[in-house]
Design an enzyme around this catalytic site. Structure first.
Site, PDB file in Angstrom:
ATOM      1  N   ASP A 171       0.897  -1.153   0.000  1.00 21.28           N
ATOM      2  CA  ASP A 171       0.000   0.000   0.000  1.00 21.28           C
ATOM      3  C   ASP A 171       0.943   1.212   0.000  1.00 21.28           C
ATOM      4  OD1 ASP A 171      -2.320   1.498   0.342  1.00 21.28           O
ATOM      5  OD2 ASP A 171      -2.087   1.534   2.503  1.00 21.28           O
ATOM      6  N   LYS A 172       0.493   2.378  -0.466  1.00 21.26           N
ATOM      7  CA  LYS A 172       1.419   3.527  -0.503  1.00 21.26           C
ATOM      8  C   LYS A 172       1.338   4.379   0.763  1.00 21.26           C
ATOM      9  CE  LYS A 172       0.761   7.392  -2.840  1.00 21.26           C
ATOM     10  NZ  LYS A 172       1.063   8.525  -1.964  1.00 21.26           N
ATOM     11  N   ALA A 189      -7.812  -1.133   7.278  1.00 18.81           N
ATOM     12  CA  ALA A 189      -8.832  -2.168   7.172  1.00 18.81           C
ATOM     13  C   ALA A 189      -9.277  -2.321   5.720  1.00 18.81           C
ATOM     14  CB  ALA A 189     -10.017  -1.812   8.057  1.00 18.81           C
ATOM     15  N   ASN A 190      -8.998  -1.287   4.884  1.00 19.37           N
ATOM     16  CA  ASN A 190      -9.345  -1.428   3.460  1.00 19.37           C
ATOM     17  C   ASN A 190      -8.440  -2.456   2.788  1.00 19.37           C
ATOM     18  OD1 ASN A 190      -7.140   0.256   3.800  1.00 19.37           O
ATOM     19  ND2 ASN A 190      -7.527   1.401   1.946  1.00 19.37           N
ATOM     20  N   ASP A 191      -7.361  -2.844   3.464  1.00 14.73           N
ATOM     21  CA  ASP A 191      -6.468  -3.867   2.907  1.00 14.73           C
ATOM     22  C   ASP A 191      -6.821  -5.256   3.431  1.00 14.73           C
ATOM     23  OD1 ASP A 191      -4.910  -1.857   1.653  1.00 14.73           O
ATOM     24  OD2 ASP A 191      -3.869  -1.494   3.532  1.00 14.73           O
ATOM     25  N   ARG A 232       2.179  15.928  -4.914  1.00 14.79           N
ATOM     26  CA  ARG A 232       0.756  15.738  -5.221  1.00 14.79           C
ATOM     27  C   ARG A 232       0.214  17.111  -5.593  1.00 14.79           C
ATOM     28  NH1 ARG A 232      -3.666  12.570  -1.575  1.00 14.79           N
ATOM     29  NH2 ARG A 232      -5.491  13.101  -2.820  1.00 14.79           N
ATOM     30  N   PHE A 241     -16.463  15.744  -2.423  1.00 15.25           N
ATOM     31  CA  PHE A 241     -15.443  15.160  -3.299  1.00 15.25           C
ATOM     32  C   PHE A 241     -15.918  13.794  -3.766  1.00 15.25           C
ATOM     33  CE2 PHE A 241     -11.857  12.350  -4.074  1.00 15.25           C
ATOM     34  CZ  PHE A 241     -11.180  13.090  -5.040  1.00 15.25           C
TER      35      PHE A 241
END
Length: 1226
Positions: free
Chosen positions: A498-499, A885-887, A684, A628
């Site tokens: 993950d980044k 937790a998204n992973d 970014r 967004f």
């Protein structure tokens, strides 16, 4: 019959299964019961292990509609069987179960979906049933999901909520009023209790399940057999080892259940208010919620007990449970198509598409906002295990099995040993019958040979290395909840990272801004907080275009928005409830600069009071917010400066998107170059835009205007440049992995170009490598799906296609070894949308893209899991390192998942690192490799131990002798157990090497090593056995035998005369026995040393002090009792006294054996390294791993990689073969 009655449930989904119907058969049951009694319960065990056999042995096939039992088989590569009992849900007891009311709630007699049109069609469906039938619904439960019989599709289907097939219009029109009490009670009956129940099994249940493992059953059989043979000591040792093993296993399994139970229990039961049809508010327990209930979200927030869609008001939610980002998210009500000016009436509601309006189970609602005294309401769409949290818990409770070659080979190896045991079994029986041995002795001895060949201590021996590795990992701060995965980690050859928060620091810092005036960029500025800019539109955009909110007086929201707002130093004030009611939804939030920043803050003397109040006048109210959207990659607001007649629209988002929505004349010519300069440096970049709205737009019109009407024709204002710093250790760790030939892949939710630049910064993509961006577009307006290929480094040079074609196409290098093929000089990058399109429409391209795909940006949690599976499909051993937790899904699916967070992810992840740094990845792989090599060493050693002992016993059986009890005990306890538990202690090698350990036991070098050692050991044992018979002093032993010709021997013999009868009974004491015992005892130690490998995966053998000490001590002890017999020791071990000359001969045999064994093992090692590559190049062998085979193919493919500015189109018949063609766009 078979074809008709085999149906598929969950078609096209991950848990797709075949389903077969069966009915219980009494005559089959009677036969099986008889079989169970005859086999002493063994048949029952066999049926317990094999659900398919259990059902087929006791049932007969039946139509699925009327069956009692269903047999399920997964359609994936594992083809696992499950069985489930059909239950009947009786509706007779319920007051609202008349056919009329049922037709409103029941889809065709079996509730499978809350249909939108509960009238004609369903009544027609109901009439197909008799009154009695309509009162009962058949269902079964599998993996916490209920499957109900659905008569329209003639199959079982799981119960869906409002998350499928319900339009946004009907959510407002049909469901927003709430349910009647009768309807609620009826749905409760069908949907059951709204809870994610993780039952912690009782210790007794877990114990039974663990003890019924085939290995422990075999140990029990061995222990009973040895006890009948009066071999108590080793039996006791095995019992103690088994108890320790079972207890530790029970402890870790139960601990996992308790952890999961505690994680889930956070929202299990809370009191909630629901609206009923007559607008009364009823308070119920959250466990009673059903889809369709209208829940009132309390003002002070709550933990969501279900998935619900917001229809009134706004909520601020912390979704860290799902996304891993502890950033509050603003949720707005679902747009009502009938009110919205530009709404699409028939758009179907979907929790994923409409996640900005959906409150997910387990997430925390921090606070709510409502207007004009209305309640904040949400309609329950999913409950229990159907919710997002429920699905996560199910994936943890019922994970897909991980296929690992080592364990498959281990079972194959055991089968070979069983075959060898079978030969010994038959030989023993025939030999004993020919020699007229008693039946009881024949049974015990023939069964004994099986327990010798298949060592019961094998599971304990195999887990020893893993337990030690687990302990070493714990010391370096890596905790493991699935120890079997440690071995698999030794095989990892690709790691996904993950980044944000994993490769880079968590937050972003504002580096500076670059404003635009008259369509030209000004020079970059660091400080935004100054008097010159305070009233500029640029700062006004920063001040208003965000989703920040105050929670208990503290500003919170997206960290990016927070950083920008802090940079300008403004103040945000939210309207109180009273003011909101007064304004009637008009202006909930106001922002203003601090007094000291305003230019008028130095007034003249006589105007002091008047001017002093001026600063307070400059404030901006945020009238409408368009949150967004990751799909649109932008957000916008409508704001108004106090006193201005016209309103302003401000927008910020991805630079390319913002520029496309601005007037072309306001966008600088060098926009693309400037942007690329920043993104290449890893910044970014966010663009800002503004426009004045027409004065005819009133407050009320703005509330109902569509987003598209605002977000166009803007003026481009400039760029904000944010910096996401790499963690200090990231480049070094990735370099270590690259040196070890381990591929690294980035999977992130961030922007593509930023991800590519971070990948370059951290060394994932080397400076000279090319990056090819795959932009896939789904089929639209009759056109097929297509992929546009761009070269990231040449995006700005599009005007010179010829130059690109010559320079940008990567060079294909022909490498010496297959391992280097993956290091060719191009990488693919794509976003989540493109990834989904490619998976669906370009299946044949997926493996090629997996081979070189390095950056996957804007990936949703389920896409991360799909990526892991796609990589596993081309035979990569995949590791995943993430912090949120998204992973969770990806961490669970990967061969080795490492979580850097101690929150929810750590429950799903096999490994959790205490220090949030990726340096744990090489450490884990090193330990995994060491544990894997240890497993190989132990397996080889245990195989040799069983074969050596098997051959010793077989030789002695030929003269109706055997090893004595204490000889067995000495070999099994003093030698084998000590050696096994100390040879596993070698720590991992200090660094990762490019060489990989073998993945399975069935490999050429490994088998050759084992077979050569077996031949050597059998040869030297046979030599001793037959040579002793040739000695001049040899005679068949009897109590008065005296081969020693020494005074000591007379004493020795006389001391044994008393036990004469006992000794003769088993015929233990003879010269062959003594010779075989000494030679074989040394052989165990010789192979232990030969198999104890050190470099390159483990520390050398001599650094394992316990092992060295144990082996030296055993050598000295055996040598001593062989050369200088001690009467008491000889008496216990039942060893014969033999002439000194024969002892020296045995020593010479042992030394020659040691020399041959170690020389052969060393040469096998060297031969394996030097000759295998040579053999491969000569034989042009096809590599086993799909990715290596594919890499070979792609080397000679002229069409790969795709050329710049070309397009690949999918062919029309995608469903059948997924093939595609390349069309070059000029």
């Amino acid at each position: 019959m078979d074809k008709e009655e085999r149906k598929i449930i969950n078609q096209g989904q991950e848990d797709e299964m075949e389903i077969y119907g069966y009915n219980l058969s009494r005559w089959k049951l009677a036969i099986v019961s008889l079989g169970v009694i005859c086999t002493g319960g063994f048949l029952l065990l066999l049926l317990y292990w094999m659900p398919e056999w259990r059902v087929k042995a006791t049932c007969v096939r039946a139509a699925i509609k009327d069956c009692d039992v269903v047999l399920l088989r997964t359609t994936d590569e594992f083809k696992m069987w499950f069985c489930a009992k059909i239950r009947v849900l009786s509706l007779e007891t319920h007051p609202v179960s008349s056919p009329k009311s049922m037709s409103n709630k029941l889809s065709n007699g079996h509730a499978v979906c809350l249909t939108e049109n509960p009238t004609g069609e369903n009544r027609h469906g109901i009439s197909k049933y008799s009154q009695a039938e309509s009162q009962q619904i058949r269902y079964f439960t599998h993996h916490s999901v209920k499957y109900f019989w659905n008569d329209t599709i003639h199959n079982f289907d799981f119960l869906k909520g409002l998350d499928e097939g319900v339009s946004c219009t009907s959510i407002y029109e049909k469901h927003s009023a709430g349910l009647t009490k009768g309807m609620h009670a009826y749905r409760k009956l069908l949907y059951g209790v709204n809870e994610i129940a993780v039952k912690v099994p009782s210790v007794f249940k877990l114990l039974i399940k663990e003890v019924l493992n085939p290995f422990y059953i075999f140990q029990l059989f061995s222990v009973i057999l040895w006890s009948t043979d009066e071999y108590y000591y080793y039996a006791l040792a095995i019992v103690v080892m088994s108890i320790v093993s079972i207890v530790s296993s029970l402890y870790s399994i139960r601990k996992q259940y308790v952890m999961l139970h505690d994680m889930v229990a956070t929202h299990s039961t809370v009191r909630v208010s629901v609206c009923r049809v007559n607008e009364e508010i009823e308070e119920i327990f959250s466990t009673d919620l059903v889809p369709g209930d209208v829940m009132v979200i309390p003002l002070n927030g709550t933990i969501m007990p279900c998935d619900a869609v917001l229809i009134n008001g706004t909520c601020i939610v912390n979704e860290s449970m799902l996304t891993g980002e502890s950033v509050p998210v603003t949720k707005t009500n679902l747009p009502n198509p009938s009110v919205d000016v530009k709404g699409i009436g028939d758009e179907l509601y979907n929790p994923e598409t409409h996640k900005r309006h959906t409150l997910f189970c387990g997430t925390t609602v921090i606070q709510t906002r409502f207007y004009t005294g209305e309640l904040v309401k949400a309609i329950v769409v999913r409950t229990g295990f159907s919710t997002s949290k429920g699905q996560l818990v199910r994936s943890i409770l019922y994970p897909k099995p991980t296929d690992f070659k080592l364990y498959r080979d281990a079972y194959l190896f055991l089968l070979c040993l069983v075959a060898v045991a079978g030969i010994g079994f038959i030989y023993t029986i025939i030999n004993s019958i020919l020699n007229e041995v008693e039946v009881g002795v024949i049974i015990i001895e023939s069964l004994d040979i099986i327990t010798i060949t298949v060592p019961p201590a094998l599971p304990a021996a195999m887990t020893a290395g893993i337990v030690y590795a687990q302990r070493r990992l714990k010391k370096i701060g890596i905790f493991c909840i699935s120890p079997q995965r440690i071995n698999i980690c030794g095989q990892l050859n690709l790691v996904c990272f993950d980044k944000t928060g994993t490769l880079t620091e968590d937050g972003l810092d504002l580096w500076g801004i670059q404003r635009v005036e008259n369509a030209r960029f000004l020079s970059p500025e660091e400080n935004v907080c100054n008097e010159m800019l305070v009233k500029s539109q640029f700062v006004a955009c920063l001040a208003t275009c965000h989703s920040l909110t105050k929670i208990e007086g503290v500003l919170s929201g997206d960290p990016l928005d927070l950083k920008m707002f802090e940079a300008i130093g403004w103040i945000l004030e939210e309207a109180t409830e009273e003011e909101t009611a007064l304004h009637n939804r008009i202006m909930p939030t106001v922002v203003r600069p601090p007094k000291q920043l305003l230019p008028e803050s130095t007034p003249a003397g006589n105007q002091e009071m008047e001017l002093f109040e001026l600063p307070a006048i400059y404030e901006i109210g945020i009238v409408r917010q368009f949150p967004f959207s990751s799909a649109l990659q932008r957000m916008s607001v409508v704001a108004r400066v106090l006193g201005d007649k016209k309103m302003d629209a401000y927008m910020k988002g991805a630079p390319e998107v913002i520029a496309s929505l601005c007037k072309p004349e306001t966008v600088p010519v060098d926009f693309q170059n400037v942007l690329e300069d920043f993104t290449k440096q890893g910044f970014r970049v966010i663009a800002l835009a503004h426009r004045k709205l027409e004065s005819k737009l009133t407050w009320h019109k703005v509330q109902n205007i569509s987003r598209d009407a605002i977000e166009n024709n803007m003026d481009f204002m400039g760029l904000i440049i944010m910096q996401n710093k790499l963690k200090q250790e990231t480049p070094a760790v990735l370099e270590d992995l690259h040196k070890a030939n381990i591929r690294t892949v980035m999977v992130t939710g961030d922007n593509m170009l930023t991800a590519v630049s971070v990948a370059r910064d951290c060394g994932m993509i080397l400076p000279q490598d090319k990056v090819i961006i795959a932009e896939a577009l789904p089929p639209k307006d009759g056109k097929v799906a297509k992929i546009n290929w761009h070269y990231a480094d040449s995006l700005t040079q599009c005007s010179h296609p010829s130059a690109i074609a010559s320079e940008a196409i990567p060079v294909k290098l022909v490498h010496d070894s297959l391992e280097d093929l993956q290091m060719t000089r191009y990488h693919f990058a794509m976003n989540g949308k493109s990834f989904s399109v490619i998976l669906e429409h370009f299946q044949d391209l997926v493996p090629k893209l997996m081979l070189h795909g390095t950056v996957f940006a804007r990936m949703a949690p389920d896409q991360k899991t799909q990526l892991i599976e796609a990589l596993q499909n081309v035979d990569y051993f995949v590791g995943m390192c993430g912090d949120g937790a998204n992973d969770c899904g990806a961490l669970k699916r990967a061969h080795g998942g490492i979580s850097l967070s101690e929150l929810e992810a750590s429950v799903a992840s096999p490994f959790t690192s205490k220090t949030p740094s990726i340096s744990c990845v090489p450490n884990l792989i090193r330990e995994g490799r060491a544990a894997l090599i240890t497993s190989f060493c132990v397996f080889k050693f245990m195989a040799l131990y069983s074969i050596i002992q098997y051959f010793s016993v077989t030789l002695l059986y030929s003269i109706l002798s055997n090893l004595g009890d204490f000889q067995f005990l000495f070999i099994d306890l003093a030698i084998i157990l000590v050696v096994v538990f100390t040879m596993s202690l070698n720590p991992a090698w200090k660094e990762l090497v490019a060489q990989r350990p073998p993945s399975g036991l069935i490999s050429g070098a490994l088998l050759f090593s084992v077979l050569s050692q077996i031949i050597i050991c059998i040869g030297f044992q046979s030599l001793g056995f037959f040579w002793v018979k040739q000695q001049p002093w040899y005679e068949v032993w009897h109590p008065k035998s005296d081969a020693c010709n020494a005074t000591g021997s007379l004493l020795w013999n006389s001391s044994h005369l008393d036990n004469e009868t006992e000794l003769d009974e088993h015929n233990i004491q003879n010269y062959e026995n003594t010779t075989v015992f000494f030679i074989s005892s040394f052989q165990y130690l010789i192979v232990a040393i030969a198999f104890s490998k050190g470099k390159p995966f483990r520390q050398p053998c001599y650094k394992n002090y316990f092992f060295v000490f144990s082996v030296i001590f055993l050598y000295v002890f055996i040598l001593f009792i062989m050369l200088y017999p001690v009467a008491s020791v000889d008496q216990v071990l039942q060893v014969m006294c033999v002439p000194y000359q024969w002892r020296v001969t045995m020593l010479i045999i042992v030394l020659v054996n040691a020399f041959v064994s170690i020389t052969v093992e060393e040469s096998v090692d060297r031969w394996g390294k030097c000759c295998l590559p040579w053999a491969l190049s000569c034989g042009k062998k096809i590599p086993k791993a799909k990715y290596m085979y594919l890499a070979q193919e792609l080397l000679v493919d002229p069409e790969w990689p795709p050329k710049p500015q070309t397009t690949t189109e999918a062919k029309g018949l995608v469903k059948e073969n997924g093939s595609c063609q390349i069309i070059t766009i000029t």
